[in-house]
Motif scaffolding. Sequence first.
Motif, PDB file in Angstrom:
ATOM      1  N   GLY A  11       0.814  -1.204   0.000  1.00 24.64           N
ATOM      2  CA  GLY A  11       0.000   0.000   0.000  1.00 24.64           C
ATOM      3  C   GLY A  11       0.848   1.255   0.000  1.00 24.64           C
ATOM      4  O   GLY A  11       2.083   1.205   0.013  1.00 24.64           O
ATOM      5  N   PRO A  12       0.190   2.425  -0.004  1.00 27.56           N
ATOM      6  CA  PRO A  12       0.929   3.692  -0.052  1.00 27.56           C
ATOM      7  C   PRO A  12       1.948   3.852   1.067  1.00 27.56           C
ATOM      8  O   PRO A  12       2.943   4.574   0.904  1.00 27.56           O
ATOM      9  CB  PRO A  12      -0.178   4.744   0.049  1.00 27.56           C
ATOM     10  CG  PRO A  12      -1.404   4.063  -0.464  1.00 27.56           C
ATOM     11  CD  PRO A  12      -1.268   2.636  -0.059  1.00 27.56           C
ATOM     12  N   ASP A  13       1.739   3.181   2.186  1.00 27.12           N
ATOM     13  CA  ASP A  13       2.650   3.340   3.319  1.00 27.12           C
ATOM     14  C   ASP A  13       4.044   2.762   3.061  1.00 27.12           C
ATOM     15  O   ASP A  13       4.972   3.032   3.846  1.00 27.12           O
ATOM     16  CB  ASP A  13       2.062   2.691   4.582  1.00 27.12           C
ATOM     17  CG  ASP A  13       0.855   3.452   5.107  1.00 27.12           C
ATOM     18  OD1 ASP A  13       0.736   4.653   4.789  1.00 27.12           O
ATOM     19  OD2 ASP A  13       0.024   2.850   5.823  1.00 27.12           O
ATOM     20  N   VAL A  14       4.225   2.003   1.977  1.00 27.26           N
ATOM     21  CA  VAL A  14       5.574   1.501   1.683  1.00 27.26           C
ATOM     22  C   VAL A  14       6.469   2.604   1.120  1.00 27.26           C
ATOM     23  O   VAL A  14       7.696   2.445   1.055  1.00 27.26           O
ATOM     24  CB  VAL A  14       5.552   0.305   0.705  1.00 27.26           C
ATOM     25  CG1 VAL A  14       4.709  -0.831   1.274  1.00 27.26           C
ATOM     26  CG2 VAL A  14       5.064   0.707  -0.681  1.00 27.26           C
ATOM     27  N   LEU A  15       5.871   3.728   0.725  1.00 27.50           N
ATOM     28  CA  LEU A  15       6.645   4.841   0.170  1.00 27.50           C
ATOM     29  C   LEU A  15       7.369   5.579   1.285  1.00 27.50           C
ATOM     30  O   LEU A  15       6.773   5.928   2.302  1.00 27.50           O
ATOM     31  CB  LEU A  15       5.734   5.796  -0.589  1.00 27.50           C
ATOM     32  CG  LEU A  15       5.005   5.196  -1.797  1.00 27.50           C
ATOM     33  CD1 LEU A  15       3.998   6.191  -2.355  1.00 27.50           C
ATOM     34  CD2 LEU A  15       5.990   4.773  -2.877  1.00 27.50           C
ATOM     35  N   GLN A  16       8.657   5.839   1.080  1.00 28.83           N
ATOM     36  CA  GLN A  16       9.476   6.515   2.080  1.00 28.83           C
ATOM     37  C   GLN A  16      10.201   7.696   1.445  1.00 28.83           C
ATOM     38  O   GLN A  16      10.639   7.619   0.295  1.00 28.83           O
ATOM     39  CB  GLN A  16      10.531   5.568   2.648  1.00 28.83           C
ATOM     40  CG  GLN A  16      10.023   4.277   3.230  1.00 28.83           C
ATOM     41  CD  GLN A  16      11.183   3.375   3.607  1.00 28.83           C
ATOM     42  OE1 GLN A  16      12.125   3.779   4.289  1.00 28.83           O
ATOM     43  NE2 GLN A  16      11.127   2.122   3.150  1.00 28.83           N
ATOM     44  N   LEU A  17      10.373   8.770   2.200  1.00 23.91           N
ATOM     45  CA  LEU A  17      11.201   9.898   1.788  1.00 23.91           C
ATOM     46  C   LEU A  17      12.602   9.676   2.346  1.00 23.91           C
ATOM     47  O   LEU A  17      12.780   9.524   3.554  1.00 23.91           O
ATOM     48  CB  LEU A  17      10.622  11.209   2.314  1.00 23.91           C
ATOM     49  CG  LEU A  17      11.408  12.477   1.965  1.00 23.91           C
ATOM     50  CD1 LEU A  17      11.364  12.743   0.468  1.00 23.91           C
ATOM     51  CD2 LEU A  17      10.864  13.678   2.736  1.00 23.91           C
ATOM     52  N   VAL A  18      13.602   9.661   1.452  1.00 23.13           N
ATOM     53  CA  VAL A  18      14.969   9.361   1.865  1.00 23.13           C
ATOM     54  C   VAL A  18      15.940  10.341   1.208  1.00 23.13           C
ATOM     55  O   VAL A  18      15.598  11.065   0.271  1.00 23.13           O
ATOM     56  CB  VAL A  18      15.366   7.919   1.476  1.00 23.13           C
ATOM     57  CG1 VAL A  18      14.480   6.895   2.167  1.00 23.13           C
ATOM     58  CG2 VAL A  18      15.314   7.731  -0.039  1.00 23.13           C
ATOM     59  N   ASP A  19      17.171  10.357   1.699  1.00 24.08           N
ATOM     60  CA  ASP A  19      18.270  11.084   1.057  1.00 24.08           C
ATOM     61  C   ASP A  19      19.075  10.099   0.231  1.00 24.08           C
ATOM     62  O   ASP A  19      19.422   9.010   0.701  1.00 24.08           O
ATOM     63  CB  ASP A  19      19.171  11.723   2.118  1.00 24.08           C
ATOM     64  CG  ASP A  19      18.513  12.913   2.787  1.00 24.08           C
ATOM     65  OD1 ASP A  19      18.116  13.853   2.073  1.00 24.08           O
ATOM     66  OD2 ASP A  19      18.388  12.890   4.026  1.00 24.08           O
ATOM     67  N   ARG A  20      19.385  10.506  -0.996  1.00 22.08           N
ATOM     68  CA  ARG A  20      20.164   9.661  -1.883  1.00 22.08           C
ATOM     69  C   ARG A  20      21.204  10.504  -2.618  1.00 22.08           C
ATOM     70  O   ARG A  20      21.035  11.714  -2.801  1.00 22.08           O
ATOM     71  CB  ARG A  20      19.258   8.959  -2.915  1.00 22.08           C
ATOM     72  CG  ARG A  20      18.394   7.855  -2.318  1.00 22.08           C
ATOM     73  CD  ARG A  20      19.248   6.685  -1.896  1.00 22.08           C
ATOM     74  NE  ARG A  20      18.474   5.593  -1.298  1.00 22.08           N
ATOM     75  CZ  ARG A  20      18.273   5.427  -0.009  1.00 22.08           C
ATOM     76  NH1 ARG A  20      18.782   6.308   0.854  1.00 22.08           N
ATOM     77  NH2 ARG A  20      17.593   4.411   0.460  1.00 22.08           N
ATOM     78  N   ASP A  21      22.284   9.854  -3.052  1.00 21.99           N
ATOM     79  CA  ASP A  21      23.271  10.539  -3.876  1.00 21.99           C
ATOM     80  C   ASP A  21      22.662  10.893  -5.219  1.00 21.99           C
ATOM     81  O   ASP A  21      21.747  10.203  -5.708  1.00 21.99           O
ATOM     82  CB  ASP A  21      24.492   9.639  -4.104  1.00 21.99           C
ATOM     83  CG  ASP A  21      25.268   9.371  -2.821  1.00 21.99           C
ATOM     84  OD1 ASP A  21      25.187  10.214  -1.897  1.00 21.99           O
ATOM     85  OD2 ASP A  21      25.930   8.315  -2.752  1.00 21.99           O
ATOM     86  N   LEU A  22      23.184  11.948  -5.843  1.00 25.05           N
ATOM     87  CA  LEU A  22      22.715  12.310  -7.173  1.00 25.05           C
ATOM     88  C   LEU A  22      23.039  11.190  -8.162  1.00 25.05           C
ATOM     89  O   LEU A  22      24.187  10.715  -8.202  1.00 25.05           O
ATOM     90  CB  LEU A  22      23.386  13.590  -7.656  1.00 25.05           C
ATOM     91  CG  LEU A  22      22.872  14.917  -7.099  1.00 25.05           C
ATOM     92  CD1 LEU A  22      23.686  16.062  -7.682  1.00 25.05           C
ATOM     93  CD2 LEU A  22      21.406  15.097  -7.424  1.00 25.05           C
ATOM     94  N   PRO A  23      22.068  10.759  -8.978  1.00 24.95           N
ATOM     95  CA  PRO A  23      22.385   9.769 -10.016  1.00 24.95           C
ATOM     96  C   PRO A  23      23.169  10.439 -11.137  1.00 24.95           C
ATOM     97  O   PRO A  23      22.938  11.603 -11.472  1.00 24.95           O
ATOM     98  CB  PRO A  23      21.003   9.309 -10.497  1.00 24.95           C
ATOM     99  CG  PRO A  23      20.106  10.477 -10.245  1.00 24.95           C
ATOM    100  CD  PRO A  23      20.639  11.139  -8.986  1.00 24.95           C
ATOM    101  N   ALA A  24      24.104   9.718 -11.716  1.00 25.54           N
ATOM    102  CA  ALA A  24      24.907  10.248 -12.815  1.00 25.54           C
ATOM    103  C   ALA A  24      24.350   9.744 -14.144  1.00 25.54           C
ATOM    104  O   ALA A  24      24.087   8.548 -14.286  1.00 25.54           O
ATOM    105  CB  ALA A  24      26.358   9.824 -12.660  1.00 25.54           C
ATOM    106  N   PRO A  25      24.168  10.629 -15.123  1.00 22.45           N
ATOM    107  CA  PRO A  25      23.687  10.164 -16.429  1.00 22.45           C
ATOM    108  C   PRO A  25      24.750   9.357 -17.158  1.00 22.45           C
ATOM    109  O   PRO A  25      25.921   9.751 -17.213  1.00 22.45           O
ATOM    110  CB  PRO A  25      23.373  11.469 -17.173  1.00 22.45           C
ATOM    111  CG  PRO A  25      24.265  12.495 -16.524  1.00 22.45           C
ATOM    112  CD  PRO A  25      24.394  12.078 -15.090  1.00 22.45           C
ATOM    113  N   GLY A  26      24.347   8.233 -17.696  1.00 19.19           N
ATOM    114  CA  GLY A  26      25.253   7.407 -18.484  1.00 19.19           C
ATOM    115  C   GLY A  26      25.228   7.813 -19.939  1.00 19.19           C
ATOM    116  O   GLY A  26      24.571   8.799 -20.328  1.00 19.19           O
ATOM    117  N   PRO A  27      25.917   7.074 -20.808  1.00 17.52           N
ATOM    118  CA  PRO A  27      25.895   7.389 -22.244  1.00 17.52           C
ATOM    119  C   PRO A  27      24.461   7.424 -22.773  1.00 17.52           C
ATOM    120  O   PRO A  27      23.662   6.527 -22.494  1.00 17.52           O
ATOM    121  CB  PRO A  27      26.694   6.237 -22.862  1.00 17.52           C
ATOM    122  CG  PRO A  27      27.583   5.760 -21.753  1.00 17.52           C
ATOM    123  CD  PRO A  27      26.782   5.921 -20.493  1.00 17.52           C
ATOM    124  N   GLY A  28      24.149   8.476 -23.516  1.00 19.70           N
ATOM    125  CA  GLY A  28      22.828   8.610 -24.114  1.00 19.70           C
ATOM    126  C   GLY A  28      21.743   9.056 -23.162  1.00 19.70           C
ATOM    127  O   GLY A  28      20.568   9.083 -23.536  1.00 19.70           O
TER     128      GLY A  28
END
Length: 339
Positions: A11-28
Amino acid sequence: MKAIIYRDNGGPDVLQLVDRDLPAPGPGEVRVRVAVSGVNPTDWQARSGPDHIKHFPEVTPHLDGAGTIDAVGAGIDQGRIGQRVWLLMAAAGRPYGTAAEFTVVPADQAVPLPDDTGFDVGASLGVPALTAHRTLTVAEDGPRRLRPGALDGRVVLAAGGAGAVGHAVIQLARWAGATVISTVSGAEKARLATAAGAHHVVNYREGDPTAEIRGIAPDGVDIVAEVALGANLALDLAVLRTRGTIATYANVGGKQVELDVLRHMVLNTRLQFLVLYTAGPEARAAAVEDIAAAVRDGALPVGEEHGLPLTRFPLHRTADAHRAVENSTVGKVLVDVTA
């Protein structure tokens, strides 16, 4: 960065607000600073399971959104940095959806958004607009591409015109020149369908909707964009012209569909089922090009005055946004990611 994630279906309660590192764009790929994230039924369905397999240990949900490119991967023009874009299929087979301050997508899934078009419009395109385009381009003798005049002389019936896909069907069909009829369940939804641009609105719960639609289209409807096939098939067949198309993208209410095979044979009905994931890259690419043209023409506005009320939540209340969509909130549900 702040991101919404889930590790287990539920259910909706599985959603969590977290801190994460910035994702890096790969080729393309490009990285986008998300301003607004759009929520669709497919987002909560993917989250809830069990029919949707989770391919990653951790998933950031949402397919649609809008924002600004802030980094590009190898092979992508550096000139795209700073470009305003709308996003599609962000979380399709990928761990990074748009319910985060930044997301990474293949470059062709970040479509330029005109400077005079708001991020709310961009975040409301994606699934609804591509689905609407598909419903309007699958008829046997209809166009495969949309542009002004492409549907001249055609009659389109948008079932459930107050929904996000129905709203986009009305707008795209009208932009392409069709006469647009929408069926609705009440006066408030009739007001919204009219604001979206429907020429005629029919309350299917009152009077004789078949006679009313036939009065508008004596030769029958060319294309039905259907949201509740089980509930509406009898009406669709009663108003469809010979060799007409019923393009169905949902079966709201879950009513079992029973086909009168002989009647469909006599009508030479085309019954087209569709979903974006398996529509094929060519169909999706054509839809993106046509939708981008419609946006440039100002044909896809959103907001209550344009027939699509917006319900907003901040990022930390994404679970409430999912609940709103699950509870069939009328209009479009958006998550404001960047204040």
